[in-house]
Motif scaffolding. Structure first.
Motif, PDB file in Angstrom:
ATOM      1  N   LYS A 119       0.851  -1.194   0.000  1.00  0.00           N
ATOM      2  CA  LYS A 119       0.000   0.000   0.000  1.00  0.00           C
ATOM      3  C   LYS A 119       0.887   1.246   0.000  1.00  0.00           C
ATOM      4  N   SER A 120       0.299   2.409   0.071  1.00  0.00           N
ATOM      5  CA  SER A 120       1.074   3.654  -0.041  1.00  0.00           C
ATOM      6  C   SER A 120       2.093   3.776   1.095  1.00  0.00           C
ATOM      7  N   PRO A 121       3.236   4.424   0.799  1.00  0.00           N
ATOM      8  CA  PRO A 121       4.256   4.621   1.845  1.00  0.00           C
ATOM      9  C   PRO A 121       3.715   5.412   3.038  1.00  0.00           C
ATOM     10  N   VAL A 122       2.821   6.362   2.789  1.00  0.00           N
ATOM     11  CA  VAL A 122       2.270   7.151   3.899  1.00  0.00           C
ATOM     12  C   VAL A 122       1.416   6.264   4.799  1.00  0.00           C
ATOM     13  N   LEU A 123       0.608   5.383   4.216  1.00  0.00           N
ATOM     14  CA  LEU A 123      -0.204   4.473   5.032  1.00  0.00           C
ATOM     15  C   LEU A 123       0.687   3.543   5.841  1.00  0.00           C
ATOM     16  N   ARG A 124       1.742   3.044   5.235  1.00  0.00           N
ATOM     17  CA  ARG A 124       2.699   2.191   5.957  1.00  0.00           C
ATOM     18  C   ARG A 124       3.328   2.967   7.109  1.00  0.00           C
ATOM     19  N   PHE A 125       3.668   4.236   6.869  1.00  0.00           N
ATOM     20  CA  PHE A 125       4.260   5.066   7.918  1.00  0.00           C
ATOM     21  C   PHE A 125       3.281   5.262   9.067  1.00  0.00           C
ATOM     22  N   ILE A 126       2.018   5.529   8.741  1.00  0.00           N
ATOM     23  CA  ILE A 126       1.003   5.723   9.785  1.00  0.00           C
ATOM     24  C   ILE A 126       0.966   4.513  10.701  1.00  0.00           C
ATOM     25  N   ALA A 175     -11.323  16.063  -4.978  1.00  0.00           N
ATOM     26  CA  ALA A 175     -11.845  17.374  -5.373  1.00  0.00           C
ATOM     27  C   ALA A 175     -11.261  17.855  -6.703  1.00  0.00           C
ATOM     28  N   GLN A 176      -9.997  17.550  -6.948  1.00  0.00           N
ATOM     29  CA  GLN A 176      -9.309  18.044  -8.145  1.00  0.00           C
ATOM     30  C   GLN A 176      -9.274  17.032  -9.285  1.00  0.00           C
ATOM     31  N   GLY A 177      -9.597  15.775  -9.000  1.00  0.00           N
ATOM     32  CA  GLY A 177      -9.547  14.748 -10.034  1.00  0.00           C
ATOM     33  C   GLY A 177      -8.149  14.327 -10.416  1.00  0.00           C
ATOM     34  N   ARG A 178      -7.182  14.667  -9.550  1.00  0.00           N
ATOM     35  CA  ARG A 178      -5.786  14.302  -9.777  1.00  0.00           C
ATOM     36  C   ARG A 178      -5.045  14.366  -8.442  1.00  0.00           C
ATOM     37  N   LYS A 179      -3.880  13.716  -8.385  1.00  0.00           N
ATOM     38  CA  LYS A 179      -3.081  13.798  -7.157  1.00  0.00           C
ATOM     39  C   LYS A 179      -2.533  15.197  -7.005  1.00  0.00           C
ATOM     40  N   VAL A 180      -2.806  15.794  -5.849  1.00  0.00           N
ATOM     41  CA  VAL A 180      -2.292  17.119  -5.531  1.00  0.00           C
ATOM     42  C   VAL A 180      -1.094  16.971  -4.592  1.00  0.00           C
ATOM     43  N   LEU A 181      -1.221  16.095  -3.598  1.00  0.00           N
ATOM     44  CA  LEU A 181      -0.146  15.790  -2.656  1.00  0.00           C
ATOM     45  C   LEU A 181       0.263  14.334  -2.856  1.00  0.00           C
ATOM     46  N   PRO A 182       1.552  14.052  -2.876  1.00  0.00           N
ATOM     47  CA  PRO A 182       1.974  12.653  -3.063  1.00  0.00           C
ATOM     48  C   PRO A 182       1.627  11.808  -1.840  1.00  0.00           C
ATOM     49  N   PHE A 183       1.208  10.571  -2.103  1.00  0.00           N
ATOM     50  CA  PHE A 183       0.971   9.620  -1.017  1.00  0.00           C
ATOM     51  C   PHE A 183       1.166   8.234  -1.521  1.00  0.00           C
TER      52      PHE A 183
END
Length: 183
Positions: A119-126, A175-183
């Motif tokens: 899964k995403s690195p941020v989720l793993r970090f959490i 909201a934007q239909g694209r990645k705004v912040l990397p995760f």
């Protein structure tokens, strides 16, 4: 017509993240437990996460269902452990017993962390940082070390901030239909 449903995960992540940040600002020694932390624990950390979990169940996402529902119940039980003695329902929970409560949550979180593989690195970090947080808090309660409690507080702020970040990143992507912040 194909009807799309909203992603409930950001509400769960934000409920967890914001409540975790606030409790750990307390653990780091900045202010005492107050109605603000308890209210966040009941309503946003607790009830909102349980609702997010139930909505993830409806989507067929076992991992998110288990995580959000369980951590929502963690917040509700934690608040109960704090207020029940004040209401005369029970006596206070001894620190050693709270250590075991936190350790069991840390053990559960370790197995949930294993479920974040791929899964995403941020989720793993959490989840990884949450394992560390629960273990630090358990050691604090077993040892009575204020220093470990302060370290846990700072580590918990980082853990909560990472969940907050992922929740906001997912909202912005929707909201934007694209990645705004990397995760």
């Amino acid at each position: 017509m194909d009807q799309q449903t909203a992603n409930p995960a950001p509400v769960g992540l934000l409920g967890f993240g914001m409540t975790t940040i606030l409790l750990n600002i307390h653990n780091a020694g900045f202010f005492p437990i107050s109605a603000m932390i308890l209210a966040m624990g009941i309503f946003y950390g607790g009830i909102a996460q349980v609702i997010a979990g139930i909505l993830e169940y409806k989507k067929g996402n076992t991992f998110a269902y288990t995580a959000f529902t369980s951590y929502g119940m963690f917040w509700l039980t934690l608040v109960f452990l704090i207020v029940a003695p004040k209401w005369g329902i029970t006596g206070p929970t001894e620190h050693a017993y709270m250590g075991w409560y936190l350790f069991v949550w840390g053990l559960f979180t370790f197995f949930m962390f294993l479920g974040t593989k791929g899964k995403s690195p941020v989720l793993r970090f959490i989840f990884g940082s949450l394992v560390v947080l629960f273990m630090l808090l358990a050691v604090r309660d077993w040892s009575g070390s204020a220093l470990i409690g302060t370290i846990a507080g700072w580590e918990g702020i980082v853990c909560g901030a990472s969940a907050f970040y992922l929740g906001v990143a997912e909202v912005l992507e929707a909201a934007q239909g694209r990645k705004v912040l990397p995760f």
